[in-house]
Design an enzyme around this catalytic site. Sequence first.
Site, mmCIF file in Angstrom:
data_model
loop_
_atom_site.group_PDB
_atom_site.id
_atom_site.type_symbol
_atom_site.label_atom_id
_atom_site.label_comp_id
_atom_site.label_asym_id
_atom_site.label_seq_id
_atom_site.Cartn_x
_atom_site.Cartn_y
_atom_site.Cartn_z
ATOM 1 N N ASN A 248 27.048 49.334 25.251
ATOM 2 C CA ASN A 248 26.965 47.875 25.153
ATOM 3 C C ASN A 248 28.091 47.403 24.248
ATOM 4 O O ASN A 248 28.088 47.652 23.046
ATOM 5 C CB ASN A 248 25.594 47.488 24.574
ATOM 6 N N LYS B 35 28.805 44.401 23.376
ATOM 7 C CA LYS B 35 28.474 43.216 22.583
ATOM 8 C C LYS B 35 29.692 42.264 22.596
ATOM 9 O O LYS B 35 30.258 42.038 23.652
ATOM 10 C CB LYS B 35 28.015 43.622 21.185
ATOM 11 N N HIS C 153 17.572 42.270 24.834
ATOM 12 C CA HIS C 153 18.181 42.921 23.662
ATOM 13 C C HIS C 153 17.779 42.196 22.383
ATOM 14 O O HIS C 153 17.687 40.970 22.355
ATOM 15 C CB HIS C 153 19.709 42.947 23.797
ATOM 16 N N GLU D 151 14.882 50.217 21.174
ATOM 17 C CA GLU D 151 15.876 50.043 20.113
ATOM 18 C C GLU D 151 15.201 49.451 18.877
ATOM 19 O O GLU D 151 15.014 48.235 18.802
ATOM 20 C CB GLU D 151 16.984 49.096 20.578
ATOM 21 N N GLY E 12 23.121 49.190 14.445
ATOM 22 C CA GLY E 12 24.335 48.855 13.706
ATOM 23 C C GLY E 12 24.195 48.968 12.204
ATOM 24 O O GLY E 12 25.057 48.500 11.454
ATOM 25 N N SER F 106 21.961 53.198 16.174
ATOM 26 C CA SER F 106 22.817 54.106 15.398
ATOM 27 C C SER F 106 22.947 55.487 16.044
ATOM 28 O O SER F 106 22.957 56.515 15.372
ATOM 29 C CB SER F 106 22.328 54.209 13.949
#
Length: 236
Positions: free
Chosen positions: A7, A9, A91, A160, A166, A196
């Site tokens: 992804n 982003k 998401h 997630e 992140g 991560s």
Amino acid sequence: MPIIASNFKTNHTRKSTALFINEVNDYLKEKNISSEVYVFPTATSLDSFDTVSNFTVGTQNAYATASGSYTGEIGTSQLDEFEIKTILIGHSERRHILGESQEEIAKKYEFYKELGYKIIYCIGEPLEVKNQGIEKTLEYIYEQFVGIDTNYENLILAYEPVWAIGTGVTATNDDIKNVHNAIKSKIPKPLLYGGSVKVENVREICQIPNVDGALIGTASWKTEDFIQILENTKDL
């Protein structure tokens, strides 16, 4: 055969995305890699790419419309131009930063389900929920399935944990195993882990029972790193 997804982003440009996709495609072709691979570029970098059959380019987001007066959004008429039929929905950044409600997410899911899109549907809990234990965590996660047809044949799930995206903090193998086992016992769909995931830990994570692959952000944005991630998981 693992499912490995990147992804982007709000990263990469049209030019660097094309380079990335072409290099990854060359690697998959040359090494005859059979993993299922997805890349989700920014909307401005979507294009028609000539890729091997197990490599799919999807969209990070789109509105539940073909076209219309929705400033800043894209719909299926823009996606159809590039024959894109894969979408990320739910998401955590869209839920928590951009304020998408479960009702809006369910409406989007239903719209793209009716069109036969491959949907990677994201679920996960924030730290304050995780700290309340596994029962509260699962309760929170299952609320993210309200209005979602989990029997849809073209569905991939991605767990997630919001606190691990992140942040450099990865869920422990037990954290991942406990949540994945619970979700899979309820919804027997392919289930990715995201949060991560890195070159160094992707193989170990993908070997945890009921983890069918990984949805990766930061660690997948350099071509050589993404290729290394594919290399590290190709035989699982």
